[in-house]
Enzyme design. Sequence first.
Site, mmCIF file in Angstrom:
data_model
loop_
_atom_site.group_PDB
_atom_site.id
_atom_site.type_symbol
_atom_site.label_atom_id
_atom_site.label_comp_id
_atom_site.label_asym_id
_atom_site.label_seq_id
_atom_site.Cartn_x
_atom_site.Cartn_y
_atom_site.Cartn_z
ATOM 1 N N PRO A 9 0.793 -1.228 0.000
ATOM 2 C CA PRO A 9 0.000 0.000 0.000
ATOM 3 C C PRO A 9 0.831 1.287 0.000
ATOM 4 C CG PRO A 9 -0.082 -1.066 2.146
ATOM 5 C CD PRO A 9 0.568 -2.042 1.204
ATOM 6 N N ASN A 10 0.297 2.255 -0.711
ATOM 7 C CA ASN A 10 0.863 3.608 -0.802
ATOM 8 C C ASN A 10 2.148 3.688 -1.627
ATOM 9 O OD1 ASN A 10 -1.133 5.063 0.774
ATOM 10 N ND2 ASN A 10 -0.381 3.847 2.494
ATOM 11 N N ARG A 17 5.371 10.905 -1.733
ATOM 12 C CA ARG A 17 5.747 10.673 -0.328
ATOM 13 C C ARG A 17 7.118 11.271 -0.049
ATOM 14 N NH1 ARG A 17 4.385 4.539 1.055
ATOM 15 N NH2 ARG A 17 4.636 5.313 3.187
ATOM 16 N N TYR A 22 12.175 7.941 0.721
ATOM 17 C CA TYR A 22 11.843 6.980 -0.334
ATOM 18 C C TYR A 22 12.532 7.241 -1.670
ATOM 19 C CZ TYR A 22 8.341 5.637 3.111
ATOM 20 O OH TYR A 22 7.721 5.228 4.267
ATOM 21 N N ASN A 74 7.634 -5.867 -1.094
ATOM 22 C CA ASN A 74 7.686 -4.730 -0.174
ATOM 23 C C ASN A 74 6.267 -4.598 0.374
ATOM 24 O OD1 ASN A 74 7.720 -2.357 1.219
ATOM 25 N ND2 ASN A 74 8.843 -1.193 -0.343
ATOM 26 N N ALA A 77 3.337 -0.769 4.801
ATOM 27 C CA ALA A 77 2.828 -0.730 6.188
ATOM 28 C C ALA A 77 2.356 -2.104 6.677
ATOM 29 C CB ALA A 77 1.698 0.287 6.297
ATOM 30 N N GLU A 98 12.034 -9.873 1.494
ATOM 31 C CA GLU A 98 11.320 -8.651 1.894
ATOM 32 C C GLU A 98 12.231 -7.460 1.629
ATOM 33 O OE1 GLU A 98 9.702 -8.653 5.933
ATOM 34 O OE2 GLU A 98 9.975 -6.491 6.016
ATOM 35 N N HIS A 100 12.574 -3.123 1.722
ATOM 36 C CA HIS A 100 12.081 -1.788 2.094
ATOM 37 C C HIS A 100 13.016 -0.753 1.506
ATOM 38 C CE1 HIS A 100 9.135 -3.352 4.856
ATOM 39 N NE2 HIS A 100 10.051 -4.217 5.258
ATOM 40 N N ARG A 107 13.850 4.284 11.944
ATOM 41 C CA ARG A 107 12.687 5.172 11.936
ATOM 42 C C ARG A 107 11.865 5.004 13.223
ATOM 43 N NH1 ARG A 107 9.721 4.672 6.330
ATOM 44 N NH2 ARG A 107 8.670 6.468 7.270
HETATM 45 C C1 DQA Z 1 8.358 0.923 3.487
HETATM 46 C C2 DQA Z 1 8.531 1.140 4.991
HETATM 47 C C3 DQA Z 1 7.189 0.991 5.698
HETATM 48 O O1 DQA Z 1 7.339 1.213 7.104
HETATM 49 C C4 DQA Z 1 6.193 2.012 5.182
HETATM 50 O O2 DQA Z 1 4.931 1.814 5.780
HETATM 51 C C5 DQA Z 1 6.111 2.043 3.700
HETATM 52 C C6 DQA Z 1 7.319 1.842 2.901
HETATM 53 C C7 DQA Z 1 9.680 1.162 2.718
HETATM 54 O O3 DQA Z 1 9.785 0.723 1.573
HETATM 55 O O4 DQA Z 1 10.608 1.805 3.235
HETATM 56 O O5 DQA Z 1 5.046 2.328 3.133
HETATM 57 O O6 DQA Z 1 7.982 -0.423 3.260
#
Ligand code: DQA
Length: 144
Positions: A9-10, A17, A22, A74, A77, A98, A100, A107
């Site tokens: 998501p997002n 963002r 990012y 990825n 959240a 996984e 990120h 963080r």
């Molecule tokens: C994320 C890190 C997560 O905590 C966050 O909610 C994201 C992006 C990252 O790629 O750094 O949406 O997965």
Amino acid sequence: MKILVIHGPNLNILEKRNSSLYGGKSLEEINKLIEAKAKDLDIEVEIFQSNFEGSIVEKIQASIDLEYDGIIINPAAFSHYSIAIRDAIEVLHIPVIEVHLSNIYGREDFRSKSVIAPVCSGQITGLGVYGYLVAMEAIKLLNK
Ligand code: DQA
């Protein structure tokens, strides 16, 4: 060799963002880099993004019959609380990595726990877009 990349998501609005976390690239730009790397490595890549936990669970379930050689995810959240995604991954017998973009350990406290990581082969965090590219190399090596 075929891999599946799942973005949570997002990540579809990544360019809107925080760019210091990012990297400022859009998901489309990141996907182009993933596709270019796949070509270099002679890997077929399928890319999927969803903002919905159930859609991600169903995509992971569907992968069981589709003979992927690995999955890069990825979970965004969902990493921090989705037992449903964790349980779906736990069923798989292929490498799952996984990724990120940001370093989740540098963080907020709530981000420093991934419920997904324990059922993955490994985790790459904080390397920006390179995390996906390194994960692709790793999946290739892990399948040797
Ligand atoms: C994320 C890190 C997560 O905590 C966050 O909610 C994201 C992006 C990252 O790629 O750094 O949406 O997965």
